[in-house]
Structures are given as C-alpha cells and as structure tokens.
Design a protein around this motif. Structure first.
Motif, PDB file in Angstrom:
ATOM      1  N   PRO B 256      20.792  -8.541   6.192  1.00 27.50           N
ATOM      2  CA  PRO B 256      22.112  -8.169   6.730  1.00 27.50           C
ATOM      3  C   PRO B 256      22.676  -6.919   6.066  1.00 27.50           C
ATOM      4  N   ARG B 257      22.232  -6.604   4.876  1.00 26.53           N
ATOM      5  CA  ARG B 257      22.571  -5.312   4.302  1.00 26.53           C
ATOM      6  C   ARG B 257      21.308  -4.735   3.686  1.00 26.53           C
ATOM      7  N   HIS B 258      21.340  -3.429   3.402  1.00 34.12           N
ATOM      8  CA  HIS B 258      20.139  -2.768   2.910  1.00 34.12           C
ATOM      9  C   HIS B 258      19.670  -3.341   1.581  1.00 34.12           C
ATOM     10  N   VAL B 259      18.386  -3.261   1.347  1.00 31.48           N
ATOM     11  CA  VAL B 259      17.833  -3.540   0.027  1.00 31.48           C
ATOM     12  C   VAL B 259      17.225  -2.225  -0.482  1.00 31.48           C
ATOM     13  N   VAL B 260      17.047  -2.156  -1.787  1.00 31.25           N
ATOM     14  CA  VAL B 260      16.536  -0.927  -2.406  1.00 31.25           C
ATOM     15  C   VAL B 260      15.238  -1.232  -3.144  1.00 31.25           C
ATOM     16  N   HIS B 261      14.220  -0.442  -2.879  1.00 34.56           N
ATOM     17  CA  HIS B 261      12.939  -0.602  -3.570  1.00 34.56           C
ATOM     18  C   HIS B 261      12.492   0.717  -4.157  1.00 34.56           C
ATOM     19  N   PRO B 262      11.776   0.679  -5.282  1.00 35.64           N
ATOM     20  CA  PRO B 262      11.153   1.919  -5.740  1.00 35.64           C
ATOM     21  C   PRO B 262      10.118   2.358  -4.717  1.00 35.64           C
ATOM     22  N   CYS B 263       9.885   3.649  -4.629  1.00 33.78           N
ATOM     23  CA  CYS B 263       8.993   4.188  -3.606  1.00 33.78           C
ATOM     24  C   CYS B 263       7.965   5.058  -4.316  1.00 33.78           C
ATOM     25  N   SER B 264       6.704   4.880  -3.972  1.00 36.03           N
ATOM     26  CA  SER B 264       5.660   5.626  -4.680  1.00 36.03           C
ATOM     27  C   SER B 264       5.274   6.913  -3.950  1.00 36.03           C
ATOM     28  N   MET B 265       5.966   7.199  -2.845  1.00 33.82           N
ATOM     29  CA  MET B 265       5.670   8.430  -2.109  1.00 33.82           C
ATOM     30  C   MET B 265       6.239   9.643  -2.860  1.00 33.82           C
ATOM     31  N   THR B 266       5.639  10.807  -2.613  1.00 32.54           N
ATOM     32  CA  THR B 266       6.190  12.046  -3.172  1.00 32.54           C
ATOM     33  C   THR B 266       7.245  12.595  -2.215  1.00 32.54           C
ATOM     34  N   LEU B 267       8.032  13.567  -2.680  1.00 29.96           N
ATOM     35  CA  LEU B 267       9.018  14.189  -1.792  1.00 29.96           C
ATOM     36  C   LEU B 267       8.308  14.805  -0.581  1.00 29.96           C
ATOM     37  N   GLN B 268       7.165  15.440  -0.820  1.00 29.35           N
ATOM     38  CA  GLN B 268       6.425  16.054   0.286  1.00 29.35           C
ATOM     39  C   GLN B 268       6.046  15.009   1.343  1.00 29.35           C
ATOM     40  N   GLU B 269       5.602  13.851   0.883  1.00 35.08           N
ATOM     41  CA  GLU B 269       5.223  12.778   1.819  1.00 35.08           C
ATOM     42  C   GLU B 269       6.445  12.230   2.555  1.00 35.08           C
ATOM     43  N   CYS B 270       7.577  12.120   1.855  1.00 37.82           N
ATOM     44  CA  CYS B 270       8.818  11.642   2.500  1.00 37.82           C
ATOM     45  C   CYS B 270       9.251  12.623   3.591  1.00 37.82           C
ATOM     46  N   LEU B 271       9.268  13.911   3.258  1.00 41.21           N
ATOM     47  CA  LEU B 271       9.716  14.922   4.221  1.00 41.21           C
ATOM     48  C   LEU B 271       8.802  14.963   5.437  1.00 41.21           C
ATOM     49  N   ALA B 272       7.531  14.726   5.228  1.00 37.71           N
ATOM     50  CA  ALA B 272       6.561  14.792   6.336  1.00 37.71           C
ATOM     51  C   ALA B 272       6.853  13.767   7.429  1.00 37.71           C
ATOM     52  N   VAL B 273       7.568  12.670   7.071  1.00 33.81           N
ATOM     53  CA  VAL B 273       7.861  11.624   8.061  1.00 33.81           C
ATOM     54  C   VAL B 273       9.357  11.512   8.368  1.00 33.81           C
ATOM     55  N   SER B 274      10.157  12.456   7.862  1.00 31.89           N
ATOM     56  CA  SER B 274      11.611  12.320   8.012  1.00 31.89           C
ATOM     57  C   SER B 274      12.150  13.056   9.242  1.00 31.89           C
TER      58      SER B 274
END
Lengths: 346, 346
Positions: B256-274
């Motif tokens: 019902p509300r967001h949860v937060v997890h650590p993410c092992s992706m790099t910024l480059q990988e995040c931007l590639a799918v954003s």
C-alpha cells in the motif's frame, strides 16, 4: 607533582550517577524497559549497543536489542526497517524508552527518524521539542505538552523561576544525553559554581565548543550559555558567541536566554581566553593545538577520535578523554523521568 | 522536425495552476497573508523573495517580506533573528502562511527551523508531519491532527480509498512544494496515466531521481513510488529502489505504500531503463551523461545549476530546464488549503 595536568577518566564521574540511578530504580513502580534499535553493520554502533545492554543489565533496566536492516541480515540494506521498528516500539505500551543507534542514513534522514520517536519515549532527548526547549531555556514543561505539535508554550524559562525544583504542575524538560553528560562532567570538575543561583552557575566562565552540529555542539553551546557562560561556538567556517550578557549591548543587558552573535575572533584568540575547551570534531586528523590553550584550562574530548594533541596536559589542568560512560547514565536518568511523567496519548 | 527533443519552459505549466489559484482566491473569505522571512545576504534567496512577492501581488495574495539577520543590516550575522521572526509569525493570527528562504545555517540547523514553523501555517510543507504522511502514503488527515505531536495516526493511506476526494472529516495532507511541483509537471507532460486509478497513475513508469536530500530527492522518490512508479534514488554513495511492487518479493506483492531496497545497478544501468530522469545536484560541475539516457526519455533539471549536458535533447524527447515557476504556485495552493482548513490552537 609532575607539573602536568590530571587525566580524568569518566568512570569516576559515572559512579556517582550510577548510585543515583540505582536509587531511582528502587523507587520505580515497575522495572522500566528500553528498546535499542540497531539497523546498521557499523562496528562502533554494535559495541555501543552491547555496552548499553551491559549497563542496563547491571542496573536492573530491561534492555531489548531489536536488530533490523544490515544489523539483522546481510540481505537487507543499511537502515532498512528502522522506521518500522521505531513505530512498533512507539505503539508498544510495555516499552518505556527507545534508543536508536545513529548514524544510519546521514544527518538529514537521521533527523527525520529522530522526529518519529514519540517524545514521551525519547530517552536520548533528540526530538525537536526538547531541542526547542533547550534553545529557549525552557526548563520546566507541562507533561501533557509532549502530546501537542508546534512550538511549545506554557513552558517556564529558568530566569522566571527561583529554584531548581519545577513549579507545581510542571516537570523538567528532557535534555539531549550527550550535551547533558558534558555539562554534568563540567559540574563535577568545578566549572559550575554552586554559590551562584541555579540557572546562572557558569557565569564568569569562558568556554570554546568546537563543533556546531544539532546533536552535540549547538545544544551544548546553548546549555552552557543559558547557564551563564560565555561560549565560543566554532564551526568549520564561522565562530559565533553564545551568551546571556552580550558585550555588544551598550547597556550590558541580561537576557533570560542566550543570544547568538557572529564573532570576529580567531580560534587561537578564543582558546587564549577559554577556561574550558570541548572538542567534538569527527575527524582523526583534527587536533586542537596545545600551544594555543590557556594555561590551566580544562579540556574535554567528546569525539570518537582524539581531538587533542598528546601533550595537551602540558597546558591543561584537567583532561577528560571521553564522556561515553556518563552519557549512558544520562540516558537512564531520562528514562526514569519519562516513566515517572507517565504521559501516553489517549 | 529537427529530430531533437522539445525544450519545455515551466511557464506554460505554471499558467494552468495560476488560473486555478485565481479561482480559489475569488472564493476565499478574505485575502490571505503570507510572511516571507529573509535572513541571509544570499543573492538567489533575495531574488526568489522578490519573485514570490511579484507573484503574490499579481494574484492578490498579501505578501509581507520580513528581513532579519544579514538581510536586514550588515551588523547582524547570517540568520540572526530568524527563529524569533518565525515564532512571531506563528503567533500572529493575521498570518496565514509562513515561508522561509533557505539555506540559512546548513541542512541540520535549517531542519530544526523547519520544525519551528507551525504546521498549520507551513505553506512550504517542510514540517516533519507532512514528510511523515508523504513517506507513509497518508494522503488524507483529520485537520485537528496538525495540533498533536508524535507520529500521526488517523490518516488514510491511498490504497484504502476509492477516489481522489478526501473521506468525510478529513482533508488532504500538505505536500512539500518542490517535489509537488515536479510531480505536477510530470502529470502535465503525460508521465501520469489518467486511465489508471488514482494513487497508481505512474505504474509502469521508471524514474531516476538524482539527489536524496530530505527537501527534494527523498520525498520526490517516495511520492512517485507511492503513485506506482519504479524509482531509482541515486545519491553520491548509493542507489536505492523505491517501489510498491518489489521485484525481490517472490509473490510480486503489492504494497500500500512504497518500500525501499538497496539496488546493485549502476547509474548507467538505471538511466538505460528510465523513462524519466530528474536531477537536483547542487553542483555546477555535475552533468548527467547524454549518452547514458534512454532514447525518448523525459529530463527535468531541478538544480540551480544545469545538471544536463547541452546536447541532452539529442536523446530526450522533452527537456524541462527548471520548475521554480510551478513551485511558487504550489506554495500558494498549499496556502489556500491551509487557510480553508482553518486550524488554530485553542
């Protein structure tokens, strides 16, 4: 006599408060319970949590360590679940006090978490309410005011009262643990003059506080200035003067609480006139220069690192290398107070 | 067609909200009054204060600029008197909204000041209460809850409700101005899908938010994730994923509300799918690499400096260089709400 200053360990000071806490515990209606929340893999936090538990066990306070985030399992991130753990402890009527092992996320997000802890379980005294009271020299509060938001009102500033005892219907506000422990150590070593009236017993003393964080340096500077001291608050990019008797006022007016002014003196000039130097810089390389100290001053190190040079006692009459053992007793003192106040939301 | 993405100025978005604010003002029982408190000699704060005044004048909101500290006279220090000015505005019944021009002392002490502003006059939405509601996806609150301390209760999380309108006896919580302005801009440019149910209209969207301060980055990540987006929250030393539908849950449970997890992706990988990239890094040298962007993404600069490279529109379908003009309208929207809620301590 070696001519060197005395090295004073906190244990001797802690011992007197340990007796006080023991006596209060004997008078408590039931054994108080603290929940300690450990949410990171930080080694200092872990050992501080173990130290808290040991102290609580010795004194008969129930201490429950709640591990979450990276402290619980390597699959979880640093700090994961910490807010939920705080809320659970807030809502658990069997819990009297909550302590959280900071730092977790960094100053900003940790400050958010400090507001999540219910003020009536906040044994560390880190809630905004307690900082507000401290900055405004509001020493006595109505217990029910812990339940209302916004800027507290109905508190009683020290200047308006005669003695140390709370007026009818009020109780003492909670003071953040670490600054309180420092003040108690300074009282113990004679910096506070008991002949002077309560609320002004550091009058005549000049103190330099190096660090202006909201957790240690700023509340400490305010506490000391509210008690009458002239305080130089030193930060990485500025020096401020905290005092109830500003030299800039033509009339040398006395203020019921401290005022803050920018200060054009250098650190070297401040140290040259300081009776007491408290340093809390979180850096292994930062050192207060011994040659800058006033001969016979009192030096207190509050940082995890050593902020004074090895030869500090060539100038200092007293050197206190750490206050952690006193801090934990202040936390238990706050716990007993909050339990006695008995405030709960309806 | 140049093949280049569109440059979208905030003014076109601000215009729609300006009309809405004008209409609400026409319905208000009396002309609302804001006190703006300027306590530093900072040129950007001064010009933002002038901009606020201009906007208020245009729309018929009374804006009183209160100068204190270094903004008032060169004899006073930066920020001197700011807390007193806030308290005075809190206690003045003729004042409906208070806005303070930050930064003043730095993140920690400024956070303290943000708690001094009474929640029922906090048009910027920076009080802990509003952050707590936002992080917990509590969208509707009982107005009187603004007067109580501790963790809010009685709020209504979006998942439990059917529509956008507050259930009887409740009103909308106040959302911090800047994150709200960003969300409104994203709604305007079609990132939110109105066919989806209220409270989940960003479902299917992937957003990278660069900055995790308590003023912009973290509340924005939480807002977007609460609205269904998958959000990468990027800070200088870590990347976290904010989502209501964590991929780590075996059952792909909906939260019902967001949860937060650590993410092992790099910024480059995040931007590639954003689909959307929001950057709010307070640094003139920081630049998001255009070559890392997903073709056709939407880029929004929220920093005072330009966080995107000059050729950002070679990849971005839309580029919004600033949101300040929308932010000020969100502030006026909050003002009108708080005035309508009519909460005052007894």
């Amino acid at each position: 006599m070696s001519g060197k200053g005395i090295l004073l360990k906190a244990e001797s000071i802690a011992a007197t408060f340990r007796d006080e806490v023991k006596q209060s515990l004997n008078q408590a209606t039931r054994r108080p319970r603290i929940v300690g929340i450990l949410a990171t893999s930080s080694a200092p936090s872990k050992s501080y949590a173990e130290f808290t538990k040991k102290q609580c066990d010795e004194l008969g306070v129930e201490f429950i360590l709640k591990k979450t985030g990276a402290a619980d399992t390597a699959d979880l991130g640093e700090g994961e679940g910490v807010e939920e753990a705080i809320i659970e402890a807030n809502e658990d009527d069997s819990v009297d006090g909550i302590m959280v092992y900071y730092p977790i996320f960094g100053a900003q997000q940790d400050h958010y978490l400090q507001q999540v802890v219910s003020p009536y379980k906040d044994v560390e005294g880190l809630h905004f309410k307690f900082h507000y009271n401290l900055y405004h020299n509001i020493r006595f509060i109505e217990p029910q005011s812990l339940l209302s938001s916004g800027t507290p009102s109905g508190g009683v500033a020290a200047a308006a009262i005669e003695g140390e005892e709370p007026p009818a219907g009020t109780v003492k506000s909670i003071i953040p643990c670490t600054p309180l422990a420092i003040v108690k150590c300074l009282e113990h070593v004679g910096v506070y003059n008991k002949i002077l009236p309560y609320g002004d017993r550091a009058y005549g003393r000049t103190v330099t506080v190096i660090n202006r964080s909201e957790v240690v340096g700023r509340p400490l500077a305010a506490l000391l200035a509210n008690d009458g001291a002239r305080v130089f608050s030193v930060d990485i990019d500025s020096i401020q003067e905290y005092t109830k008797r500003p030299r800039t006022d033509a009339a040398r007016k006395y203020h019921p609480r401290h005022v803050v002014h920018p200060c054009s003196m250098t650190l070297q000039e401040c140290l040259a006139v300081s009776d007491v130097v408290v340093s809390a810089v979180p850096s292994a390389s930062y050192k207060v220069k011994t040659e800058w100290l006033k001969d016979g001053c009192i030096c207190m190190n509050v940082a995890a690192d050593k902020n004074f040079e090895a030869d500090v006692r060539e100038k200092a009459s007293l050197y206190l290398p750490a206050v952690g053992k006193v801090t934990i007793l202040m936390l238990l003192r706050n716990l007993l107070r909050l339990q006695r106040y008995g405030v709960r939301p309806q």
